[in-house]
Design a protein around this motif. Sequence first.
Motif, PDB file in Angstrom:
ATOM      1  N   THR A 225       0.838  -1.209   0.000  1.00 54.00           N
ATOM      2  CA  THR A 225       0.000   0.000   0.000  1.00 54.00           C
ATOM      3  C   THR A 225       0.870   1.254   0.000  1.00 54.00           C
ATOM      4  O   THR A 225       0.532   2.249  -0.641  1.00 54.00           O
ATOM      5  CB  THR A 225      -0.945   0.014   1.231  1.00 54.00           C
ATOM      6  OG1 THR A 225      -0.213  -0.445   2.355  1.00 54.00           O
ATOM      7  CG2 THR A 225      -2.142  -0.865   1.024  1.00 54.00           C
ATOM      8  N   LEU A 226       1.999   1.177   0.679  1.00 53.08           N
ATOM      9  CA  LEU A 226       2.935   2.309   0.678  1.00 53.08           C
ATOM     10  C   LEU A 226       3.434   2.570  -0.748  1.00 53.08           C
ATOM     11  O   LEU A 226       3.486   3.714  -1.210  1.00 53.08           O
ATOM     12  CB  LEU A 226       4.118   1.992   1.605  1.00 53.08           C
ATOM     13  CG  LEU A 226       5.150   3.102   1.797  1.00 53.08           C
ATOM     14  CD1 LEU A 226       4.578   4.227   2.645  1.00 53.08           C
ATOM     15  CD2 LEU A 226       6.418   2.561   2.461  1.00 53.08           C
ATOM     16  N   ALA A 227       3.767   1.504  -1.435  1.00 51.13           N
ATOM     17  CA  ALA A 227       4.328   1.622  -2.792  1.00 51.13           C
ATOM     18  C   ALA A 227       3.366   2.330  -3.743  1.00 51.13           C
ATOM     19  O   ALA A 227       3.791   3.135  -4.580  1.00 51.13           O
ATOM     20  CB  ALA A 227       4.663   0.247  -3.335  1.00 51.13           C
ATOM     21  N   LEU A 228       2.078   2.053  -3.585  1.00 50.57           N
ATOM     22  CA  LEU A 228       1.109   2.612  -4.533  1.00 50.57           C
ATOM     23  C   LEU A 228       0.898   4.127  -4.375  1.00 50.57           C
ATOM     24  O   LEU A 228       0.245   4.754  -5.196  1.00 50.57           O
ATOM     25  CB  LEU A 228      -0.222   1.872  -4.427  1.00 50.57           C
ATOM     26  CG  LEU A 228      -0.194   0.427  -4.950  1.00 50.57           C
ATOM     27  CD1 LEU A 228      -1.567  -0.212  -4.864  1.00 50.57           C
ATOM     28  CD2 LEU A 228       0.312   0.370  -6.388  1.00 50.57           C
ATOM     29  N   LYS A 229       1.479   4.686  -3.329  1.00 49.96           N
ATOM     30  CA  LYS A 229       1.405   6.148  -3.163  1.00 49.96           C
ATOM     31  C   LYS A 229       2.459   6.855  -4.022  1.00 49.96           C
ATOM     32  O   LYS A 229       2.464   8.072  -4.145  1.00 49.96           O
ATOM     33  CB  LYS A 229       1.637   6.511  -1.689  1.00 49.96           C
ATOM     34  CG  LYS A 229       0.506   6.074  -0.782  1.00 49.96           C
ATOM     35  CD  LYS A 229       0.839   6.394   0.662  1.00 49.96           C
ATOM     36  CE  LYS A 229      -0.235   5.836   1.592  1.00 49.96           C
ATOM     37  NZ  LYS A 229       0.220   5.796   2.988  1.00 49.96           N
ATOM     38  N   SER A 230       3.361   6.089  -4.588  1.00 54.98           N
ATOM     39  CA  SER A 230       4.477   6.689  -5.320  1.00 54.98           C
ATOM     40  C   SER A 230       4.077   7.137  -6.725  1.00 54.98           C
ATOM     41  O   SER A 230       3.364   6.425  -7.436  1.00 54.98           O
ATOM     42  CB  SER A 230       5.612   5.672  -5.429  1.00 54.98           C
ATOM     43  OG  SER A 230       6.601   6.131  -6.314  1.00 54.98           O
ATOM     44  N   ASN A 231       4.594   8.318  -7.117  1.00 49.17           N
ATOM     45  CA  ASN A 231       4.419   8.776  -8.500  1.00 49.17           C
ATOM     46  C   ASN A 231       5.691   8.555  -9.307  1.00 49.17           C
ATOM     47  O   ASN A 231       5.711   8.706 -10.514  1.00 49.17           O
ATOM     48  CB  ASN A 231       4.093  10.272  -8.532  1.00 49.17           C
ATOM     49  CG  ASN A 231       2.740  10.546  -7.932  1.00 49.17           C
ATOM     50  OD1 ASN A 231       1.790   9.803  -8.169  1.00 49.17           O
ATOM     51  ND2 ASN A 231       2.646  11.591  -7.123  1.00 49.17           N
TER      52      ASN A 231
ATOM     53  N   ALA B  80      20.648   7.146   0.645  1.00 52.26           N
ATOM     54  CA  ALA B  80      21.761   8.108   0.735  1.00 52.26           C
ATOM     55  C   ALA B  80      21.622   9.199  -0.327  1.00 52.26           C
ATOM     56  O   ALA B  80      22.016  10.344  -0.125  1.00 52.26           O
ATOM     57  CB  ALA B  80      23.090   7.376   0.582  1.00 52.26           C
ATOM     58  N   GLN B  81      21.027   8.823  -1.475  1.00 54.04           N
ATOM     59  CA  GLN B  81      20.854   9.805  -2.561  1.00 54.04           C
ATOM     60  C   GLN B  81      19.598  10.664  -2.358  1.00 54.04           C
ATOM     61  O   GLN B  81      19.289  11.521  -3.170  1.00 54.04           O
ATOM     62  CB  GLN B  81      20.738   9.083  -3.911  1.00 54.04           C
ATOM     63  CG  GLN B  81      22.038   8.454  -4.389  1.00 54.04           C
ATOM     64  CD  GLN B  81      21.783   7.413  -5.468  1.00 54.04           C
ATOM     65  OE1 GLN B  81      20.793   7.487  -6.176  1.00 54.04           O
ATOM     66  NE2 GLN B  81      22.673   6.442  -5.559  1.00 54.04           N
ATOM     67  N   GLY B  82      18.848  10.361  -1.302  1.00 54.16           N
ATOM     68  CA  GLY B  82      17.690  11.193  -0.978  1.00 54.16           C
ATOM     69  C   GLY B  82      16.363  10.682  -1.496  1.00 54.16           C
ATOM     70  O   GLY B  82      15.358  11.403  -1.453  1.00 54.16           O
ATOM     71  N   SER B  83      16.311   9.467  -2.026  1.00 49.32           N
ATOM     72  CA  SER B  83      15.018   8.920  -2.485  1.00 49.32           C
ATOM     73  C   SER B  83      14.088   8.712  -1.294  1.00 49.32           C
ATOM     74  O   SER B  83      14.547   8.416  -0.180  1.00 49.32           O
ATOM     75  CB  SER B  83      15.222   7.572  -3.189  1.00 49.32           C
ATOM     76  OG  SER B  83      15.980   7.735  -4.330  1.00 49.32           O
ATOM     77  N   SER B  84      12.798   8.842  -1.548  1.00 50.75           N
ATOM     78  CA  SER B  84      11.851   8.683  -0.439  1.00 50.75           C
ATOM     79  C   SER B  84      11.552   7.204  -0.208  1.00 50.75           C
ATOM     80  O   SER B  84      11.707   6.373  -1.111  1.00 50.75           O
ATOM     81  CB  SER B  84      10.550   9.409  -0.767  1.00 50.75           C
ATOM     82  OG  SER B  84       9.845   8.677  -1.746  1.00 50.75           O
ATOM     83  N   LYS B  85      11.083   6.930   1.005  1.00 51.75           N
ATOM     84  CA  LYS B  85      10.725   5.554   1.369  1.00 51.75           C
ATOM     85  C   LYS B  85       9.629   5.026   0.438  1.00 51.75           C
ATOM     86  O   LYS B  85       9.640   3.874   0.035  1.00 51.75           O
ATOM     87  CB  LYS B  85      10.241   5.570   2.828  1.00 51.75           C
ATOM     88  CG  LYS B  85      10.265   4.219   3.489  1.00 51.75           C
ATOM     89  CD  LYS B  85       9.830   4.304   4.932  1.00 51.75           C
ATOM     90  CE  LYS B  85      11.023   4.311   5.858  1.00 51.75           C
ATOM     91  NZ  LYS B  85      10.668   4.021   7.271  1.00 51.75           N
ATOM     92  N   ILE B  86       8.696   5.915   0.090  1.00 53.79           N
ATOM     93  CA  ILE B  86       7.581   5.518  -0.778  1.00 53.79           C
ATOM     94  C   ILE B  86       8.091   5.098  -2.163  1.00 53.79           C
ATOM     95  O   ILE B  86       7.707   4.049  -2.690  1.00 53.79           O
ATOM     96  CB  ILE B  86       6.572   6.692  -0.910  1.00 53.79           C
ATOM     97  CG1 ILE B  86       5.850   6.884   0.424  1.00 53.79           C
ATOM     98  CG2 ILE B  86       5.569   6.450  -2.032  1.00 53.79           C
ATOM     99  CD1 ILE B  86       4.979   8.126   0.476  1.00 53.79           C
ATOM    100  N   ASP B  87       8.982   5.914  -2.730  1.00 55.26           N
ATOM    101  CA  ASP B  87       9.499   5.597  -4.070  1.00 55.26           C
ATOM    102  C   ASP B  87      10.351   4.320  -4.054  1.00 55.26           C
ATOM    103  O   ASP B  87      10.332   3.536  -5.010  1.00 55.26           O
ATOM    104  CB  ASP B  87      10.330   6.776  -4.620  1.00 55.26           C
ATOM    105  CG  ASP B  87       9.452   7.972  -4.970  1.00 55.26           C
ATOM    106  OD1 ASP B  87       8.214   7.772  -5.082  1.00 55.26           O
ATOM    107  OD2 ASP B  87       9.989   9.087  -5.104  1.00 55.26           O
ATOM    108  N   ILE B  88      11.084   4.146  -2.966  1.00 50.81           N
ATOM    109  CA  ILE B  88      11.922   2.923  -2.889  1.00 50.81           C
ATOM    110  C   ILE B  88      11.019   1.689  -2.748  1.00 50.81           C
ATOM    111  O   ILE B  88      11.235   0.666  -3.396  1.00 50.81           O
ATOM    112  CB  ILE B  88      12.933   3.015  -1.724  1.00 50.81           C
ATOM    113  CG1 ILE B  88      13.894   4.191  -1.949  1.00 50.81           C
ATOM    114  CG2 ILE B  88      13.729   1.713  -1.607  1.00 50.81           C
ATOM    115  CD1 ILE B  88      14.834   4.465  -0.786  1.00 50.81           C
ATOM    116  N   ALA B  89       9.968   1.836  -1.916  1.00 52.41           N
ATOM    117  CA  ALA B  89       9.024   0.706  -1.747  1.00 52.41           C
ATOM    118  C   ALA B  89       8.407   0.349  -3.104  1.00 52.41           C
ATOM    119  O   ALA B  89       8.279  -0.836  -3.455  1.00 52.41           O
ATOM    120  CB  ALA B  89       7.936   1.078  -0.752  1.00 52.41           C
TER     121      ALA B  89
END
Lengths: 381, 258
Positions: B150-156, B178-187
């Motif tokens: 569900t977290l992943a589906l919040k990513s654009n 480390a490069q600053g990606s968000s938890k949502i985008d990584i998920a």
Amino acid sequence: MKSLELLSEYSNYLEEQKLEGKKIIAFMSHDSIPEELIDAAGFIPLRLIFAGNDDLMNASHDYLPPSTCSFAQSCIGYFARKPNLYKFLELVDYILLSNHCVSDICVSEIISDNFNVERLNLYVPYTRNESAIKYYKIELENLRKELENIIGHEIPDQKIKESIDKYNLFKKKLAEIEKLEISGSQKLEIFQKAILFGPKILNEIEKLIQKNREITSNDSQTESNNKKVIFTGCSIFLGDYLMDLIEESGGEIVFFNTWIGHNYISQIYSDKILNSTDDPIDLFLYRFKTNIYGDHSVPDSLDNEISYLETFINEYQKENGEKLAVINHVIKFCDHFSLFQSTLKERLQNKGIQVLNLERDYSRANRGQLSTRIEAFMEMI
Amino acid sequence: MKAVGLDIGSLATKLVLLDENKKMIDWKVNRSTYDFKRVGGDLFKDILKEHNLSRSDVFVMSTGYGRNTVDFANDRITEITAHAKGVQYFYPDARSVIDIGGQDSKAIVMSSKTGNVIDFQMNDKCAAGTGRFLEVMSHALEVPINEIGTLALKSNSPASISSTCTVFAESEVISLFAQGSSKIDIAAGINKSIARRVAGMAKRIGVEPLLVFCGGVAKNIAVKEYLETELGFEIVRPEYPQLTGALGAALISFDNHK
């Protein structure tokens, strides 16, 4: 257990041969190696047909990355692992480098450079045209000269011819094994032993065939419920547990379309060809020219293999009323078989033949997963 | 006679009980732990007790990675055959299956005429594209495994995870942080990575609709959506995607004892 006994027997044999002053030439390649020439020169040809395991593969990683052919890793492992798993490999005098595949070249070079084993070379063309045959002839003559330099005298044509006759007779006898009503694992054990010892065990093979015929004629035939399959791709080497998995899963291999199996004995000369020339090199050239498919990457080898499998399956069905399925064994990172596996499966399936591409390395860790794949295939067919 | 299907997977053990009319009347799930035999045996004892049954009242078919450890089973079958049978209980027109379990993933194609398995493909021993991959990644992200979808589906803008090896992918996740990606985008990247890998395997054997997604990972909504994108068609998921293997085993048990 049986493979351990065989290895022990082979080890004793090699030690005896060394005591008699014979030298040993090991090689990885299968196709196009003139073992009769090696034999005629008084050497013992030793094909490296030993399966690997995690230990052997790990032992190779000082020399090769893990993403290389598992068999290549294991071959390095035979020499690198201390104590040596196969002590008799310490008796090897020469390694014959051939270009069966890229791994063959690398491994032979690594063994030669790092384990004090002198190297001989035999480069084989990948094509089968007139230029290729001329080139193969030059390579054969160079190898013959190299061997003659080592032994200090010429290898007479007559001696090579005798050796070709001897191996030919042996292969003819071995071909009878394919027709015997014995299990796939029994056939495989015989093929493995035959490829290790060569014509030395001709009498043993003859007795075994005779004994089996007597048993078959006395026994009433029992119908087996096992699923009958052809085994193609990479050979099953000595000490591999794969054959156990296939038989435990209810599979019965009726035909080994592999180097340890039919490919070796498919290179039999007819009497007409044998008597057509006094020059043994011509016979090697004939074999090279007519070996149009097999382990070696030659143009259209896949077409030839598919056509051969299809013909065999159709003939078997006519004769026995059963349709065979195919297990295509691919040792991980073995380019020749890996690259062709999807096409082979697709094209055979289009002809209504079921195929399991069994890609794996020698690790014991994936035994359970392998077993599931084989069992599921047997359930499917 | 009733029938029990017992699917001992690497992470979870599933049991299904069918009545004489092949209706699913009960089911159980537990962690497999290291002791497959005990966990399977305990689930079996519990179900017999709860339904006032004795061993002789049921056929038992084991399946899954630990199928050979079940010494009280009448027979055993691979999870490939079992899943194919099980999904057809819910979806009689099913032609393909994708099963992503704890340790392996499988794609299965069934005959449109007989429903029998006609081809399949399994992942290699590598954990990428399996539940284990998801477990390791949810640990790296510090997100509970049941929330990662569900977290992943919040990513654009899903992050790109290019490593196919679980160990390397874990390092890649750390470097993305480390490069600053968000938890949502990584998920999202993690879920996409599983879908891409499994879809590639499935396409090789020609999966087609109606495709049923099952196994524990099928509970992850993001993997399902990304699989649909990769495959180019909609896929379906049974209410209890973990149970299709056990269910199929129980159904085959009936067939074997006709």
